[in-house]
Enzyme design. Sequence first.
Site, PDB file in Angstrom:
ATOM      1  N   LYS A   1       4.518   3.920 -13.932  1.00  0.00           N
ATOM      2  CA  LYS A   1       4.372   2.552 -13.404  1.00  0.00           C
ATOM      3  C   LYS A   1       3.122   1.909 -13.980  1.00  0.00           C
ATOM      4  CE  LYS A   1       6.195   3.292  -8.718  1.00  0.00           C
ATOM      5  NZ  LYS A   1       5.878   3.153  -7.276  1.00  0.00           N
TER       6      LYS A   1
ATOM      7  N   THR B   1       1.802   0.790  -3.330  1.00  0.00           N
ATOM      8  CA  THR B   1       1.299   1.416  -4.556  1.00  0.00           C
ATOM      9  C   THR B   1       0.085   0.708  -5.178  1.00  0.00           C
ATOM     10  OG1 THR B   1       3.421   2.383  -5.067  1.00  0.00           O
ATOM     11  CG2 THR B   1       1.967   2.016  -6.930  1.00  0.00           C
TER      12      THR B   1
ATOM     13  N   ARG C   1       1.153  -0.444 -12.726  1.00  0.00           N
ATOM     14  CA  ARG C   1       0.035  -0.568 -11.787  1.00  0.00           C
ATOM     15  C   ARG C   1      -0.619   0.773 -11.490  1.00  0.00           C
ATOM     16  NH1 ARG C   1       4.824  -1.600  -9.318  1.00  0.00           N
ATOM     17  NH2 ARG C   1       5.396  -0.515  -7.364  1.00  0.00           N
TER      18      ARG C   1
ATOM     19  N   ASP D   1      -0.972   7.485  -3.140  1.00  0.00           N
ATOM     20  CA  ASP D   1      -1.254   6.062  -2.947  1.00  0.00           C
ATOM     21  C   ASP D   1      -0.753   5.560  -1.589  1.00  0.00           C
ATOM     22  OD1 ASP D   1       1.358   6.478  -3.696  1.00  0.00           O
ATOM     23  OD2 ASP D   1       1.505   4.663  -4.917  1.00  0.00           O
TER      24      ASP D   1
ATOM     25  N   ASN E   1       1.679  -5.202  -3.583  1.00  0.00           N
ATOM     26  CA  ASN E   1       2.160  -5.070  -4.968  1.00  0.00           C
ATOM     27  C   ASN E   1       2.362  -6.468  -5.544  1.00  0.00           C
ATOM     28  OD1 ASN E   1       2.209  -2.267  -5.036  1.00  0.00           O
ATOM     29  ND2 ASN E   1       4.313  -2.163  -4.264  1.00  0.00           N
TER      30      ASN E   1
END
Length: 544
Positions: free
Chosen positions: A159, A77, A161, A350, A98
């Site tokens: 999320k 992601t 990010r 992603d 991540n």
Amino acid sequence: MRFYILFLLAGLISFHGYTQSPKEDKAKLVVGIVVDQMRNDYIDRFWYRYGEDGFKRLVNQGYRFKNGHFNYVPTFTGPGHASVFTGTSPMNHGIIGNNWFDKTNGEFVYCAGDAEVTPVGTLDRAGKMSPHRMLVTTITDENRLATQMRGKTIGIALKDRGAILPAGHTANAAYWFHGKKEGKWITSSYYMDKLPNWVDAFNNSGKAQSYLRPWDTLYPIETYVESGSDLNEFEQGFKGKETATFPYDIDKLKAENDNYEILKAIAYGNDLTTDFAMAAIDGENLGKNSDTDILTLSYSSTDYVGHNFGVNSKEIQDTYLRLDKNIADLLNFLDERVGKDNYIVFLTADHAAVEVPAYLESVNIPAGYFDTKGFIEKAKDFVEEKYGDKNLIENISNDQVFFNYGLLDQMGIESKELQEKLAAFILSQDKIHRVYTRNQIVSGAYEKSMEALIKNGFNHKRSGDVAYIMEPSVISYPRQGSTHGSSYVYDTHVPMLFYGKGIKEGSTSRRSEIVDIAPTIATLLGISFPNATTGEPLFRMLED
Ligand SMILES: [Zn+2]
């Protein structure tokens, strides 16, 4: 006097014309949508179940790249969102996972974690986030620079990010969802000191709470013939419910599943994200000014559902049929607020995801599970046996081995020698397909195939010393649910849809890459490419 006024008026009119006319051709708003873990085949698999105004509108009235891929490994992601918006891969933008082992400090870091900032909208450390680990500019940064910071950037995702990396370094705001007992959209002091009124109003509106309602299928479950049976042994499910089957009593399950966190993991998380995106468009007046604004919108629930239930589940099918309605609602909203021909939407992912390996095994397809923990022990034992010290391996993560350079120096061992010995050992292990050393990756002219994916994902400073690839459809994960991260097409093949101002109708099966998205948007807006772009504009769909 009268002449003077006329002269002044004429001057004002021409001045006005001068500042406005060159921008009239530009879209007033770009909405960059990332659907977390969306496989390209979800468009085709559920095509006949979708309505006319969602995915179908983007495909039929826009341009579809049917063969769009991530061009690097690992397909996670953080790297995914960074690559979509920077037009380059981890080799340049530096978001190599991540989480990753940070060699300079000898500690594990999170891609959006930032100890220097404070939470806004919560006291929880979930608010200690910023894009500071991303080394390059995004298309959103370039739009801010090009408009002298007048064009706004807002990033939104459940999320952190997924909100922060797309919105770049110069964003007006990025908002993400903090579940637990709070159920609120939050941000950090990187962007502001206090939530705007419209965010407070949304948080106090009871919207999040309204989605703690039963989750059943949108249409009768027996019509969901495009996915596997609801009851099977390949799904995890929620704590507090014995089977991973519809319906789910969310209000009842929330206590055992971290309260509002459960919203992230069900289809309604995407409804909540859409509601909040619409509130942001109104609250920030996006698309209402002469300078282009950019809204980055990432749908995270698709990923949680995929991890929990697998890509072949009824839950995934239902999540996508509902997401289709979210997309339709959003497009209709944009028509109304910004005007039909005034905006651009792109939709991608992603990363994609693998079919549950246990399910593949059950139908005789080679697949399996890799025991990372056991592997790490074996690799350390090997090094101890050869050199007398297992600490020569400092860390193994994201399918890479990181050496302890200080110890190597002290013991007078050449890095190249350890790379090669360890690579040969790793290749001899069960379920390992290929192994590459740092020296090979850095010096190799890899342009195609898996080698290119390794190279593009390899940041010379941040990455490790030996990288390995598991066999196809082999993952390091429980036997229930899907995951992603590999260089195989099931993880790299994602939708790439473009719709709106300046974009032709059509489709192609020619290969395109995720890193092409940012330079394409830059070309449409007539602004600079992000500063480390490696992709190319997708000229097929651009009007000359
Ligand atoms: Zn995931």
